[in-house]
Write a protein that holds these residues in place. Structure first.
Motif, PDB file in Angstrom:
ATOM      1  N   PHE A 164       0.474  -1.830   0.061  1.00 61.39           N
ATOM      2  CA  PHE A 164      -0.064  -0.223  -0.348  1.00 61.39           C
ATOM      3  C   PHE A 164       0.874   0.916  -0.081  1.00 61.39           C
ATOM      4  O   PHE A 164       1.822   0.717   0.418  1.00 61.39           O
ATOM      5  CB  PHE A 164      -1.028  -0.582   1.624  1.00 61.39           C
ATOM      6  N   LEU A 165       0.467   2.558  -0.309  1.00 60.39           N
ATOM      7  CA  LEU A 165       0.467   3.381  -0.272  1.00 60.39           C
ATOM      8  C   LEU A 165       1.002   4.117   1.015  1.00 60.39           C
ATOM      9  O   LEU A 165      -0.552   4.807   1.501  1.00 60.39           O
ATOM     10  CB  LEU A 165       0.123   4.711  -1.440  1.00 60.39           C
ATOM     11  N   TYR A 219      -2.310  -1.255  -3.034  1.00 65.32           N
ATOM     12  CA  TYR A 219      -2.069  -2.118  -4.227  1.00 65.32           C
ATOM     13  C   TYR A 219      -2.158  -3.489  -4.660  1.00 65.32           C
ATOM     14  O   TYR A 219      -2.749  -4.020  -6.376  1.00 65.32           O
ATOM     15  CB  TYR A 219      -1.020  -1.464  -4.762  1.00 65.32           C
ATOM     16  N   ALA A 257      -4.634   1.997  -6.955  1.00 65.17           N
ATOM     17  CA  ALA A 257      -4.672   1.991  -5.845  1.00 65.17           C
ATOM     18  C   ALA A 257      -5.823   2.421  -5.312  1.00 65.17           C
ATOM     19  O   ALA A 257      -6.633   3.105  -5.799  1.00 65.17           O
ATOM     20  CB  ALA A 257      -3.580   3.862  -5.630  1.00 65.17           C
TER      21      ALA A 257
END
Length: 321
Positions: free
Chosen positions: A136-137, A148, A190
């Motif tokens: 993940f971001l 993701y 995302a």
């Protein structure tokens, strides 16, 4: 892509190796500062830092990422992305904004379940049937960023947190590499995390690892496995603190030596040591008294001259007596 890899313990090494073997360029490794450990209080590099040294990758060990000089050093690397696996430090907004694609974390749970520093430990203690990995971001919230990739993995009935972390570190490495491939190719998507099903997984303290034998046997079993090997389950036996290895629920055995026992009551035989819980006794496998190595529970009982009927106590029980 030009990637900075951030991490500290050995569970980060498989992901570093996967990215080094990929088409991406790992330009530097960011890890926690060298720390003193052992009897001689010798300064040691983090496990990831030592691996980076062996690979010939420059290692950055700032005490934090808020200093302007540190931020300038990161900007000078001309980063496309930062990959993160168990770094253990806060990444402030100024640092998050530096790489073009942001900081991408490999997290050892299926977000939004078990956000925090100890997702595997909490999953085992809660009796979850599955866990997994998520990329993940990273944003300012704790593990709240869009994801993701999520990949499920079953939790074995006898696995410890050490077993699961080792396994997920290996299986998660290609997931992180594939996420970086997606970002480079412009096909990464995302997805915002769900608003429901959020649970927290704060860091486990030594106090959290104290075994309460007044709970059901299944809970005792899960708690012990969740904190094995670190920080290690423990209880108080005959006035001394003793580490407790994984146990077997005696109700699962056909064993005449496993009678009903009061919670915390020991039953000692020549070959086995049982302790009562809220329902079924558990069979102790290995115990470790302070200052000694882990040993078979029966060997410990003989050396300590423990008798049946001895009570395993919690520290707060002793304080009230």
């Amino acid at each position: 892509m030009r990637i900075l890899f951030a991490g500290t313990p050995d569970v980060a090494i498989p992901s570093l190796d996967a990215l080094v073997a990929s088409d991406h360029e790992v330009v530097a490794v960011l890890t926690r500062p060298d720390a003193r450990s052992g009897r001689g209080r010798t300064t040691h590099r983090s496990e990831l830092g030592a691996r980076a040294d062996a690979l010939g990758i420059p290692v950055l060990t700032p005490r934090g990422l808020r200093d302007d000089a540190v931020l300038d050093e990161l900007r000078a690397l001309d980063l496309d992305a930062c990959a993160v696996v168990a770094y253990g430090g806060l990444i402030p907004p100024a640092a998050l904004a530096i790489p073009r694609h942001g900081w991408i974390n490999l997290h050892f749970s299926l977000l939004p379940r078990w956000r925090g520093a100890a997702p595997v430990q909490h999953a085992i203690a809660a009796g979850d049937p599955v866990t997994g990995v998520t990329t993940f971001l990273i944003e300012e919230g704790l593990d709240t960023g869009p994801t993701y990739r999520l990949v499920e993995s079953p939790l074995g009935a006898t696995e410890t947190s050490g077993d699961v972390l080792t396994r997920l570190a290996v299986s998660g490495a290609p997931v992180l590499r594939e996420t970086m491939d997606d970002l480079a190719a412009g096909r990464a998507i995302a997805t915002p995390q769900r608003g429901e099903g959020v649970t927290k997984a704060p860091r486990i303290s030594v106090g959290d690892a104290q075994v309460d034998f007044s709970r059901a046997a299944a809970e005792v079993d899960r708690l012990i496995r969740s904190v094995t090997p670190d920080p290690g389950a423990w209880c108080v036996v005959d006035g001394g603190r003793v580490k407790v290895g994984p146990v077997t629920v005696a109700a699962d055995q056909v064993d005449s030596d496993a009678p009903l026992l009061a919670a915390g009551e020991l039953r000692v035989t020549k070959r086995a040591v049982y302790v009562g819980t809220a329902d079924h006794p558990v069979l102790l496998d290995n115990l470790q008294p302070q200052g000694k190595k882990m040993m078979a529970a029966a060997d410990y009982a003989r050396g300590a001259r423990l008798a049946s009927g001895t009570l395993v106590r919690r520290t707060d029980d002793e304080d009230r007596s």
